[in-house]
Write a protein that holds these residues in place. Sequence first.
Motif, mmCIF file in Angstrom:
data_model
loop_
_atom_site.group_PDB
_atom_site.id
_atom_site.type_symbol
_atom_site.label_atom_id
_atom_site.label_comp_id
_atom_site.label_asym_id
_atom_site.label_seq_id
_atom_site.Cartn_x
_atom_site.Cartn_y
_atom_site.Cartn_z
ATOM 1 N N GLY A 53 0.810 -1.217 0.000
ATOM 2 C CA GLY A 53 0.000 0.000 0.000
ATOM 3 C C GLY A 53 0.838 1.260 0.000
ATOM 4 N N GLY A 54 2.098 1.158 0.425
ATOM 5 C CA GLY A 54 2.951 2.332 0.440
ATOM 6 C C GLY A 54 3.696 2.569 -0.859
ATOM 7 N N ILE A 55 3.518 1.683 -1.840
ATOM 8 C CA ILE A 55 4.232 1.868 -3.115
ATOM 9 C C ILE A 55 3.773 3.145 -3.807
ATOM 10 N N ILE A 56 2.447 3.344 -3.870
ATOM 11 C CA ILE A 56 1.886 4.571 -4.446
ATOM 12 C C ILE A 56 1.054 5.234 -3.360
ATOM 13 N N PRO A 57 1.575 6.198 -2.642
ATOM 14 C CA PRO A 57 0.813 6.863 -1.577
ATOM 15 C C PRO A 57 -0.471 7.471 -2.127
ATOM 16 N N SER A 58 -1.556 7.302 -1.389
ATOM 17 C CA SER A 58 -2.851 7.811 -1.829
ATOM 18 C C SER A 58 -2.830 9.321 -2.018
ATOM 19 N N ILE A 59 -2.093 10.023 -1.167
ATOM 20 C CA ILE A 59 -2.079 11.478 -1.257
ATOM 21 C C ILE A 59 -1.407 11.941 -2.551
ATOM 22 N N VAL A 60 -0.382 11.192 -3.011
ATOM 23 C CA VAL A 60 0.287 11.545 -4.259
ATOM 24 C C VAL A 60 -0.665 11.359 -5.436
ATOM 25 N N LEU A 61 -1.354 10.230 -5.460
ATOM 26 C CA LEU A 61 -2.307 9.963 -6.527
ATOM 27 C C LEU A 61 -3.445 10.983 -6.497
#
Length: 309
Positions: A53-61
């Motif tokens: 889940g930390g590969i693509i942080p939700s906040i970045v997306l």
Amino acid sequence: MSLKQTKWFKTALNIESSVIPAILSRVLWCGAFGLFISVLNFYKIPIVAKAIGGIIPSIVLGLLLVFRTNTAYERFWEGRKAWGNIVNHTRNLSRLIWVAITEIEPTHQQEKEQAVKLLVAFAIATKLHLRAQPVDDRLSKLVSPLQFAKLQTMNNPPLEIAFWISDFLQAKQEQGQISLYQMNELQTILNSLVDTLGACERILRTPMPLAYAIHLRQLLFIYCLLLPFQVVEELRWWTAPATALVSFTLFGIEAIGVEIENPFGTDPNDLPLDTICDTIERNINDLIGIEPHYRRVGIYGNNLGEQLN
């Protein structure tokens, strides 16, 4: 249920104007993949991986999606302001042509009518030009047969119409029907009209950079692909609908940006250019029905001065 509530539910359930048809296949695919992960989890196959889940942080997306949507809406709103300027410029230019140009001979009234109709033709030609559509019969009713044949061969019909209007103003100044100052003022408004055409072309021909769109879609795909592995342990058989719901949200936001990026098309979410052109035509027709003051007081005698007395 109040009228506002009814309208709210009608809008919420509107499928035709939404992005659901565009993203439905992707949402179903993600839901099916979530169901597949649930089956694997049911048979005790080790597929739980919360750490990814930390590969693509939700906040970045989320920030990328917000930037994409805001950029698209900025283009949409800039297009709307440009067409608002077209409406205002055609009103001002037609009003000044109708009032400022003196009718020395009775035939000059017909020439002015043809000139202000060219402004309607400019708006319609601009709409067709932005939609990459050929000139149609509606334009043939606003220009002469020779002019219509000329427009059919032009790469930029609205620019040609602007040239005809400018040529008309120059001729009237040389004939002494308007002063040099009035002609310059009219040409300034016409120049603003052409500038607005250029602004619309800039919006149309400067899309979102392809590299940005590709990268965002790759991140969306990876995020939705990894999501079931993170939630399957807690949600189990609810993994499929949860994945479908999240993908519906993310793909929907991205699709909205694509939908409104070009505001000059014919989709339900594009600008109502047909309605705007109809408004301009009604304004011009109303103007033609108004007698300027100098004509009402009888500059040509009673035959032309008695119409509104």
